[in-house]
Enzyme design. Structure first.
Site, PDB file in Angstrom:
ATOM      1  N   LYS A 197       3.205  -0.240  -3.209  1.00 27.19           N
ATOM      2  CA  LYS A 197       3.368  -1.633  -2.759  1.00 27.19           C
ATOM      3  C   LYS A 197       3.708  -2.559  -3.932  1.00 27.19           C
ATOM      4  O   LYS A 197       3.671  -2.147  -5.090  1.00 27.19           O
ATOM      5  CB  LYS A 197       2.105  -2.088  -2.023  1.00 27.19           C
ATOM      6  CG  LYS A 197       1.761  -1.205  -0.803  1.00 27.19           C
ATOM      7  CD  LYS A 197       2.696  -1.446   0.384  1.00 27.19           C
ATOM      8  CE  LYS A 197       2.754  -0.300   1.381  1.00 27.19           C
ATOM      9  NZ  LYS A 197       1.637  -0.166   2.286  1.00 27.19           N
TER      10      LYS A 197
HETATM   11  C1  LIG Z   1       0.864   0.539   3.417  1.00 32.78           C
HETATM   12  C2  LIG Z   1       0.740  -0.063   4.775  1.00 32.78           C
HETATM   13  C3  LIG Z   1      -0.499  -0.272   5.393  1.00 32.78           C
HETATM   14  C4  LIG Z   1      -1.785   0.332   4.909  1.00 32.78           C
HETATM   15  O1  LIG Z   1      -2.157   0.045   3.652  1.00 32.78           O
HETATM   16  P1  LIG Z   1      -3.153   1.044   2.850  1.00 32.78           P
HETATM   17  O2  LIG Z   1      -3.515   0.223   1.666  1.00 32.78           O
HETATM   18  O3  LIG Z   1      -2.356   2.272   2.513  1.00 32.78           O
HETATM   19  O4  LIG Z   1      -4.305   1.330   3.725  1.00 32.78           O
HETATM   20  C5  LIG Z   1      -0.540  -0.977   6.569  1.00 32.78           C
HETATM   21  N1  LIG Z   1       0.583  -1.418   7.163  1.00 32.78           N
HETATM   22  C6  LIG Z   1       1.799  -1.203   6.631  1.00 32.78           C
HETATM   23  C7  LIG Z   1       2.996  -1.738   7.330  1.00 32.78           C
HETATM   24  C8  LIG Z   1       1.915  -0.502   5.430  1.00 32.78           C
HETATM   25  O5  LIG Z   1       3.138  -0.262   4.932  1.00 32.78           O
END
Ligand SMILES: *Cc1c(COP(=O)(O)O)cnc(C)c1O
Length: 399
Positions: A197
Protein backbone atom coordinates in the site's frame (compact mmCIF):
# COMPACT_ATOMS: atom_id res chain seq x y z
CA UNK A 1 14.58 -0.91 -24.49
CA UNK A 2 14.80 -4.50 -23.22
CA UNK A 3 15.27 -4.84 -19.45
CA UNK A 4 18.09 -6.92 -18.03
CA UNK A 5 16.62 -6.98 -14.50
CA UNK A 6 13.12 -7.92 -13.45
CA UNK A 7 10.87 -4.97 -12.54
CA UNK A 8 8.56 -6.16 -9.76
CA UNK A 9 4.93 -5.05 -9.63
CA UNK A 10 5.67 -3.32 -6.34
CA UNK A 11 8.58 -2.51 -4.04
CA UNK A 12 8.11 -0.74 -0.71
CA UNK A 13 10.04 2.50 -0.20
CA UNK A 14 11.87 2.30 3.14
CA UNK A 15 14.41 4.97 4.12
CA UNK A 16 17.49 4.46 6.32
CA UNK A 17 15.92 6.90 8.82
CA UNK A 18 12.91 4.58 9.12
CA UNK A 19 15.18 1.58 9.69
CA UNK A 20 16.95 3.58 12.45
CA UNK A 21 13.58 4.53 14.00
CA UNK A 22 12.52 0.86 14.11
CA UNK A 23 15.88 -0.12 15.61
CA UNK A 24 15.44 2.55 18.30
CA UNK A 25 12.13 0.98 19.34
CA UNK A 26 13.76 -2.47 19.41
CA UNK A 27 16.37 -1.07 21.81
CA UNK A 28 13.87 0.86 23.92
CA UNK A 29 12.42 -1.97 26.00
CA UNK A 30 8.84 -1.26 24.82
CA UNK A 31 7.77 -3.23 21.74
CA UNK A 32 4.00 -3.40 21.71
CA UNK A 33 1.33 -0.66 21.61
CA UNK A 34 2.70 2.40 23.40
CA UNK A 35 4.03 5.90 22.85
CA UNK A 36 5.05 5.37 19.17
CA UNK A 37 1.59 4.08 18.35
CA UNK A 38 -0.01 7.11 20.02
CA UNK A 39 2.30 9.42 18.10
CA UNK A 40 1.46 7.65 14.82
CA UNK A 41 -2.27 7.99 15.56
CA UNK A 42 -2.00 11.70 16.35
CA UNK A 43 0.08 12.52 13.29
CA UNK A 44 -2.15 10.42 11.04
CA UNK A 45 -5.36 12.06 12.32
CA UNK A 46 -3.83 15.45 11.62
CA UNK A 47 -2.67 14.40 8.14
CA UNK A 48 -6.16 13.35 7.01
CA UNK A 49 -8.07 15.98 9.00
CA UNK A 50 -9.88 13.62 11.40
CA UNK A 51 -10.40 14.12 15.15
CA UNK A 52 -9.49 10.54 16.07
CA UNK A 53 -7.32 7.78 14.65
CA UNK A 54 -7.07 4.24 16.02
CA UNK A 55 -4.03 2.22 14.91
CA UNK A 56 -4.67 -1.47 14.24
CA UNK A 57 -2.75 -4.47 12.96
CA UNK A 58 -4.52 -4.55 9.56
CA UNK A 59 -6.91 -2.70 7.31
CA UNK A 60 -9.24 -5.67 7.67
CA UNK A 61 -9.29 -5.14 11.45
CA UNK A 62 -10.17 -1.47 10.85
CA UNK A 63 -13.11 -2.47 8.64
CA UNK A 64 -14.27 -5.07 11.18
CA UNK A 65 -14.14 -2.65 14.13
CA UNK A 66 -15.77 0.18 12.12
CA UNK A 67 -18.76 -2.02 11.29
CA UNK A 68 -18.90 -3.16 14.92
CA UNK A 69 -18.85 0.46 16.12
CA UNK A 70 -21.59 1.31 13.60
CA UNK A 71 -23.73 -1.29 15.35
CA UNK A 72 -23.84 -3.89 12.57
CA UNK A 73 -25.06 -7.19 13.94
CA UNK A 74 -26.81 -10.42 13.07
CA UNK A 75 -29.23 -10.11 10.17
CA UNK A 76 -28.12 -6.59 9.22
CA UNK A 77 -26.97 -5.68 5.73
CA UNK A 78 -24.05 -3.68 4.44
CA UNK A 79 -24.02 -2.28 0.92
CA UNK A 80 -20.74 -2.47 -0.98
CA UNK A 81 -19.44 -3.44 -4.43
CA UNK A 82 -18.18 -6.78 -5.72
CA UNK A 83 -15.19 -5.05 -7.40
CA UNK A 84 -12.89 -5.22 -4.40
CA UNK A 85 -10.58 -7.37 -2.32
CA UNK A 86 -11.93 -10.20 -0.14
CA UNK A 87 -11.45 -8.15 3.05
CA UNK A 88 -14.11 -5.51 2.24
CA UNK A 89 -16.90 -8.07 2.38
CA UNK A 90 -15.56 -10.80 4.69
CA UNK A 91 -15.79 -8.46 7.70
CA UNK A 92 -19.56 -8.26 7.11
CA UNK A 93 -19.76 -12.01 7.72
CA UNK A 94 -17.64 -11.69 10.89
CA UNK A 95 -20.62 -9.81 12.37
CA UNK A 96 -23.20 -12.30 11.02
CA UNK A 97 -24.51 -9.66 8.66
CA UNK A 98 -24.81 -9.96 4.87
CA UNK A 99 -23.39 -7.94 2.00
CA UNK A 100 -25.64 -6.36 -0.61
CA UNK A 101 -23.63 -5.76 -3.78
CA UNK A 102 -24.10 -2.76 -6.05
CA UNK A 103 -22.34 -2.67 -9.43
CA UNK A 104 -19.57 -0.17 -10.17
CA UNK A 105 -19.17 2.44 -12.88
CA UNK A 106 -17.15 1.26 -15.87
CA UNK A 107 -14.98 4.37 -15.98
CA UNK A 108 -13.76 4.44 -12.35
CA UNK A 109 -14.47 1.00 -10.90
CA UNK A 110 -16.20 2.84 -8.04
CA UNK A 111 -19.72 2.32 -6.71
CA UNK A 112 -22.35 3.92 -8.95
CA UNK A 113 -24.39 6.37 -6.82
CA UNK A 114 -27.45 5.97 -9.07
CA UNK A 115 -27.49 2.21 -8.61
CA UNK A 116 -26.89 2.72 -4.90
CA UNK A 117 -29.97 4.97 -4.74
CA UNK A 118 -32.06 2.32 -6.55
CA UNK A 119 -30.84 -0.41 -4.19
CA UNK A 120 -31.63 1.65 -1.10
CA UNK A 121 -35.13 2.45 -2.42
CA UNK A 122 -35.81 -1.24 -3.07
CA UNK A 123 -34.38 -2.08 0.34
CA UNK A 124 -36.82 0.27 2.01
CA UNK A 125 -39.84 -1.48 0.60
CA UNK A 126 -38.45 -4.88 1.58
CA UNK A 127 -38.95 -5.04 5.35
CA UNK A 128 -36.33 -7.79 5.64
CA UNK A 129 -33.60 -5.61 4.15
CA UNK A 130 -31.91 -4.21 7.24
CA UNK A 131 -29.29 -2.05 5.60
CA UNK A 132 -27.21 -0.31 8.28
CA UNK A 133 -24.06 0.79 6.50
CA UNK A 134 -22.83 1.85 3.06
CA UNK A 135 -19.23 0.72 2.48
CA UNK A 136 -17.73 2.44 -0.58
CA UNK A 137 -14.31 1.26 -1.82
CA UNK A 138 -12.04 3.90 -3.39
CA UNK A 139 -10.76 1.76 -6.22
CA UNK A 140 -7.05 2.24 -7.12
CA UNK A 141 -7.02 5.39 -4.97
CA UNK A 142 -9.62 7.45 -6.81
CA UNK A 143 -12.19 8.59 -4.22
CA UNK A 144 -15.82 7.58 -4.88
CA UNK A 145 -18.49 10.24 -5.54
CA UNK A 146 -18.80 10.80 -1.80
CA UNK A 147 -21.16 13.79 -1.81
CA UNK A 148 -24.19 11.89 -3.25
CA UNK A 149 -23.24 8.81 -1.20
CA UNK A 150 -23.17 10.79 2.08
CA UNK A 151 -26.50 12.46 1.13
CA UNK A 152 -28.14 9.12 0.33
CA UNK A 153 -26.89 7.63 3.60
CA UNK A 154 -28.32 10.58 5.53
CA UNK A 155 -31.70 10.21 3.77
CA UNK A 156 -31.87 6.54 4.67
CA UNK A 157 -30.39 6.84 8.17
CA UNK A 158 -27.29 4.81 7.34
CA UNK A 159 -23.66 5.07 8.37
CA UNK A 160 -20.86 5.50 5.85
CA UNK A 161 -17.74 3.36 6.41
CA UNK A 162 -15.10 3.92 3.72
CA UNK A 163 -12.64 1.29 2.54
CA UNK A 164 -9.72 3.65 1.90
CA UNK A 165 -7.09 0.89 1.66
CA UNK A 166 -6.00 2.45 -1.67
CA UNK A 167 -6.74 6.09 -0.94
CA UNK A 168 -3.93 7.69 1.05
CA UNK A 169 -3.56 10.53 0.33
CA UNK A 170 -6.64 11.45 -1.72
CA UNK A 171 -9.15 14.30 -1.77
CA UNK A 172 -12.47 15.11 -3.31
CA UNK A 173 -13.95 18.52 -4.00
CA UNK A 174 -17.45 19.26 -2.68
CA UNK A 175 -20.03 21.26 -4.66
CA UNK A 176 -19.34 24.26 -2.38
CA UNK A 177 -15.74 24.22 -3.64
CA UNK A 178 -14.18 22.79 -0.46
CA UNK A 179 -11.61 20.01 -0.80
CA UNK A 180 -12.08 17.15 1.67
CA UNK A 181 -9.34 14.58 2.33
CA UNK A 182 -10.31 10.92 2.45
CA UNK A 183 -10.25 10.11 6.16
CA UNK A 184 -12.41 13.10 7.08
CA UNK A 185 -15.50 12.42 4.91
CA UNK A 186 -17.54 9.39 5.99
CA UNK A 187 -18.53 8.41 9.54
CA UNK A 188 -15.50 6.13 9.70
CA UNK A 189 -12.63 5.54 7.26
CA UNK A 190 -10.37 2.47 7.12
CA UNK A 191 -6.80 2.52 5.81
CA UNK A 192 -4.41 -0.38 5.19
CA UNK A 193 -0.65 -0.38 5.71
CA UNK A 194 -0.09 -3.75 4.03
CA UNK A 195 3.30 -4.12 2.32
CA UNK A 196 2.08 -3.00 -1.12
CA UNK A 197 0.00 0.00 0.00
CA UNK A 198 0.99 3.67 -0.33
CA UNK A 199 2.13 3.78 3.31
CA UNK A 200 3.33 0.56 4.88
CA UNK A 201 4.08 -0.79 8.33
CA UNK A 202 4.54 -4.35 6.96
CA UNK A 203 1.05 -5.15 8.21
CA UNK A 204 -1.17 -2.53 9.79
CA UNK A 205 -4.24 -0.35 9.50
CA UNK A 206 -5.93 2.78 10.81
CA UNK A 207 -9.51 3.75 11.56
CA UNK A 208 -10.29 7.48 11.48
CA UNK A 209 -13.44 9.20 12.71
CA UNK A 210 -14.66 12.45 14.24
CA UNK A 211 -16.67 10.51 16.84
CA UNK A 212 -15.01 9.96 20.22
CA UNK A 213 -17.60 7.29 20.98
CA UNK A 214 -16.75 5.15 17.92
CA UNK A 215 -13.02 5.69 18.39
CA UNK A 216 -13.28 4.57 22.03
CA UNK A 217 -15.34 1.53 21.08
CA UNK A 218 -12.87 0.52 18.34
CA UNK A 219 -9.92 1.02 20.67
CA UNK A 220 -11.53 -1.07 23.39
CA UNK A 221 -12.54 -3.87 20.98
CA UNK A 222 -9.01 -3.89 19.49
CA UNK A 223 -7.66 -5.07 22.88
CA UNK A 224 -9.95 -7.86 24.15
CA UNK A 225 -12.78 -5.49 25.06
CA UNK A 226 -10.70 -4.38 28.03
CA UNK A 227 -11.46 -1.00 29.54
CA UNK A 228 -7.87 0.28 29.66
CA UNK A 229 -4.92 0.09 27.28
CA UNK A 230 -2.18 -2.41 28.22
CA UNK A 231 0.64 0.11 28.25
CA UNK A 232 -1.22 2.23 30.78
CA UNK A 233 -1.82 -0.84 32.91
CA UNK A 234 1.80 -1.94 33.01
CA UNK A 235 3.56 1.39 33.34
CA UNK A 236 3.78 3.72 36.31
CA UNK A 237 0.86 5.74 34.95
CA UNK A 238 -1.65 2.93 35.35
CA UNK A 239 -2.71 0.34 37.86
CA UNK A 240 -3.09 -3.43 37.62
CA UNK A 241 -6.90 -3.25 37.50
CA UNK A 242 -8.93 -3.74 34.34
CA UNK A 243 -12.40 -4.75 33.29
CA UNK A 244 -13.59 -6.78 30.31
CA UNK A 245 -16.61 -4.97 28.88
CA UNK A 246 -17.13 -7.09 25.75
CA UNK A 247 -15.56 -10.16 24.10
CA UNK A 248 -13.15 -8.15 21.94
CA UNK A 249 -10.32 -8.98 19.55
CA UNK A 250 -6.53 -8.75 19.38
CA UNK A 251 -6.03 -6.08 16.75
CA UNK A 252 -3.57 -3.58 18.31
CA UNK A 253 -0.57 -2.25 16.37
CA UNK A 254 2.94 -2.67 17.80
CA UNK A 255 5.30 0.24 18.47
CA UNK A 256 7.79 -1.53 16.19
CA UNK A 257 5.35 -1.14 13.30
CA UNK A 258 4.23 2.33 14.40
CA UNK A 259 7.84 3.61 14.29
CA UNK A 260 7.93 2.66 10.61
CA UNK A 261 4.50 4.26 10.17
CA UNK A 262 5.60 7.61 11.62
CA UNK A 263 8.57 7.71 9.25
CA UNK A 264 6.45 6.68 6.25
CA UNK A 265 3.86 9.32 7.07
CA UNK A 266 6.60 11.98 7.10
CA UNK A 267 7.38 10.97 3.48
CA UNK A 268 3.78 10.27 2.43
CA UNK A 269 3.34 13.45 0.36
CA UNK A 270 6.81 13.11 -1.19
CA UNK A 271 6.13 9.46 -2.15
CA UNK A 272 2.79 10.60 -3.60
CA UNK A 273 4.51 13.25 -5.75
CA UNK A 274 6.83 10.56 -7.12
CA UNK A 275 3.91 8.29 -8.03
CA UNK A 276 2.19 11.24 -9.73
CA UNK A 277 5.34 11.86 -11.76
CA UNK A 278 5.35 8.23 -12.94
CA UNK A 279 1.65 8.49 -13.81
CA UNK A 280 2.40 11.55 -15.99
CA UNK A 281 5.29 9.68 -17.63
CA UNK A 282 3.09 6.63 -18.35
CA UNK A 283 0.47 8.99 -19.78
CA UNK A 284 2.95 10.65 -22.14
CA UNK A 285 4.69 7.42 -23.15
CA UNK A 286 1.45 5.52 -23.85
CA UNK A 287 -0.84 8.31 -25.10
CA UNK A 288 -0.86 7.11 -28.72
CA UNK A 289 -1.29 3.37 -28.01
CA UNK A 290 -4.89 2.93 -29.13
CA UNK A 291 -5.23 -0.69 -28.04
CA UNK A 292 -5.19 0.26 -24.35
CA UNK A 293 -7.17 2.74 -22.27
CA UNK A 294 -5.22 4.61 -19.61
CA UNK A 295 -6.62 5.41 -16.16
CA UNK A 296 -7.64 9.01 -15.57
CA UNK A 297 -8.35 11.34 -12.71
CA UNK A 298 -11.90 12.69 -12.57
CA UNK A 299 -12.39 16.45 -12.30
CA UNK A 300 -12.60 17.58 -8.67
CA UNK A 301 -10.54 14.61 -7.53
CA UNK A 302 -7.04 14.05 -6.23
CA UNK A 303 -6.33 10.39 -7.00
CA UNK A 304 -3.94 8.65 -4.57
CA UNK A 305 -2.49 6.59 -7.45
CA UNK A 306 -2.03 3.42 -5.45
CA UNK A 307 -2.65 1.42 -8.63
CA UNK A 308 -2.16 2.23 -12.31
CA UNK A 309 -4.80 0.10 -14.00
CA UNK A 310 -4.92 0.03 -17.79
CA UNK A 311 -7.70 -1.66 -19.79
CA UNK A 312 -7.14 -3.67 -22.93
CA UNK A 313 -9.36 -2.83 -25.88
CA UNK A 314 -10.07 -6.42 -26.83
CA UNK A 315 -11.49 -5.49 -30.25
CA UNK A 316 -7.97 -4.28 -31.19
CA UNK A 317 -5.98 -7.19 -29.75
CA UNK A 318 -5.63 -10.89 -30.54
CA UNK A 319 -4.45 -11.83 -27.03
CA UNK A 320 -6.49 -11.86 -23.85
CA UNK A 321 -5.62 -10.34 -20.49
CA UNK A 322 -3.99 -13.51 -19.10
CA UNK A 323 -1.68 -13.71 -22.16
CA UNK A 324 -0.94 -9.99 -21.87
CA UNK A 325 0.26 -10.50 -18.27
CA UNK A 326 2.46 -13.41 -19.46
CA UNK A 327 3.91 -11.32 -22.27
CA UNK A 328 4.82 -8.58 -19.78
CA UNK A 329 6.50 -11.17 -17.57
CA UNK A 330 8.44 -12.52 -20.57
CA UNK A 331 9.77 -8.96 -20.93
CA UNK A 332 10.86 -8.92 -17.23
CA UNK A 333 7.92 -6.82 -16.01
CA UNK A 334 5.69 -7.77 -13.11
CA UNK A 335 2.02 -6.82 -13.13
CA UNK A 336 -1.17 -7.77 -11.34
CA UNK A 337 -4.95 -7.89 -11.71
CA UNK A 338 -7.34 -5.90 -9.48
CA UNK A 339 -9.84 -7.37 -8.88
CA UNK A 340 -11.48 -10.75 -9.50
CA UNK A 341 -15.05 -9.66 -8.64
CA UNK A 342 -16.16 -11.20 -5.35
CA UNK A 343 -19.37 -12.67 -6.74
CA UNK A 344 -17.36 -14.89 -9.13
CA UNK A 345 -15.53 -16.64 -6.27
CA UNK A 346 -16.78 -20.10 -5.21
CA UNK A 347 -17.95 -19.02 -1.74
CA UNK A 348 -20.17 -16.26 -3.11
CA UNK A 349 -21.45 -18.34 -6.02
CA UNK A 350 -22.43 -21.16 -3.70
CA UNK A 351 -23.88 -19.08 -0.89
CA UNK A 352 -25.79 -16.51 -2.96
CA UNK A 353 -26.21 -18.31 -6.30
CA UNK A 354 -24.39 -15.55 -8.20
CA UNK A 355 -23.63 -16.28 -11.84
CA UNK A 356 -21.46 -14.50 -14.38
CA UNK A 357 -23.45 -11.51 -15.63
CA UNK A 358 -24.78 -10.57 -12.19
CA UNK A 359 -22.61 -7.42 -12.01
CA UNK A 360 -21.75 -6.69 -15.64
CA UNK A 361 -19.58 -3.59 -15.15
CA UNK A 362 -17.34 -5.23 -12.53
CA UNK A 363 -16.95 -8.21 -14.87
CA UNK A 364 -16.33 -5.97 -17.88
CA UNK A 365 -13.42 -4.23 -16.14
CA UNK A 366 -12.09 -7.51 -14.72
CA UNK A 367 -11.76 -9.10 -18.16
CA UNK A 368 -9.69 -6.17 -19.47
CA UNK A 369 -7.69 -4.79 -16.55
CA UNK A 370 -3.95 -5.00 -15.90
CA UNK A 371 -2.22 -3.16 -13.03
CA UNK A 372 1.21 -1.90 -14.09
CA UNK A 373 4.14 -1.30 -11.71
CA UNK A 374 3.73 2.00 -9.83
CA UNK A 375 5.81 2.79 -6.77
CA UNK A 376 7.90 5.76 -5.62
CA UNK A 377 11.37 4.28 -6.13
CA UNK A 378 10.85 3.37 -9.80
CA UNK A 379 12.95 5.38 -12.21
CA UNK A 380 11.80 7.15 -15.37
CA UNK A 381 13.68 4.44 -17.30
CA UNK A 382 11.60 1.76 -15.52
CA UNK A 383 8.43 3.51 -16.68
CA UNK A 384 9.76 3.83 -20.24
CA UNK A 385 10.69 0.13 -20.26
CA UNK A 386 7.12 -0.82 -19.32
CA UNK A 387 5.76 1.46 -22.04
CA UNK A 388 8.22 -0.04 -24.53
CA UNK A 389 7.16 -3.58 -23.62
CA UNK A 390 3.49 -2.65 -24.05
CA UNK A 391 4.17 -1.12 -27.49
CA UNK A 392 5.99 -4.29 -28.51
CA UNK A 393 3.16 -6.56 -27.29
CA UNK A 394 0.52 -4.44 -29.01
CA UNK A 395 2.52 -4.39 -32.28
CA UNK A 396 2.85 -8.19 -32.31
CA UNK A 397 -0.67 -8.97 -31.15
CA UNK A 398 -2.70 -6.13 -32.66
CA UNK A 399 -5.65 -6.58 -34.99
C1 LIG B 1 -5.45 -4.26 1.14
C2 LIG B 1 -6.93 -4.10 1.15
C3 LIG B 1 -7.70 -4.32 2.29
C4 LIG B 1 -7.19 -5.02 3.52
O1 LIG B 1 -6.12 -4.47 4.12
P1 LIG B 1 -5.15 -5.39 5.06
O2 LIG B 1 -4.32 -4.36 5.72
O3 LIG B 1 -4.38 -6.29 4.13
O4 LIG B 1 -6.01 -6.13 6.00
C5 LIG B 1 -9.03 -4.00 2.27
N1 LIG B 1 -9.62 -3.52 1.15
C6 LIG B 1 -8.93 -3.33 0.02
C7 LIG B 1 -9.63 -2.78 -1.17
C8 LIG B 1 -7.57 -3.63 -0.03
O5 LIG B 1 -6.90 -3.47 -1.18
Amino acid sequence: MKRDTFLPFHLPSISEAEIDDVAAVLRSGWLTTGPKTREFEQRFAEYVGARHAVALNSGTAALHLALDAAGVGEGDRVVTTPFTFAASAEVIFYLRAEPVFVDVRRDSGNIDPERLAETLETGRRDAGARVKVVLPVHFAGQPCAMEPIVDLAAQHGLRVVEDAAHALPARRQWSDGRWRPVGSIGDMTCFSFYATKTLTTGEGGMLTTDSAEWADRARMMSLHGISRDAWKRYTAEGSWYYEVLAPGFKYNLTDVAAALGVGQLRRCTEMYERRRRHVRTYGEALADVEAITLPSEEPGVEHAWHLYVIRLRDEMLTLDRARFVEELRARSIGSSVHFIPLHLHPYYRERFGFRPGAFPNAEWIYRRCVSLPLFPDMTDEDVYSVAGAIRDIVKRHGR
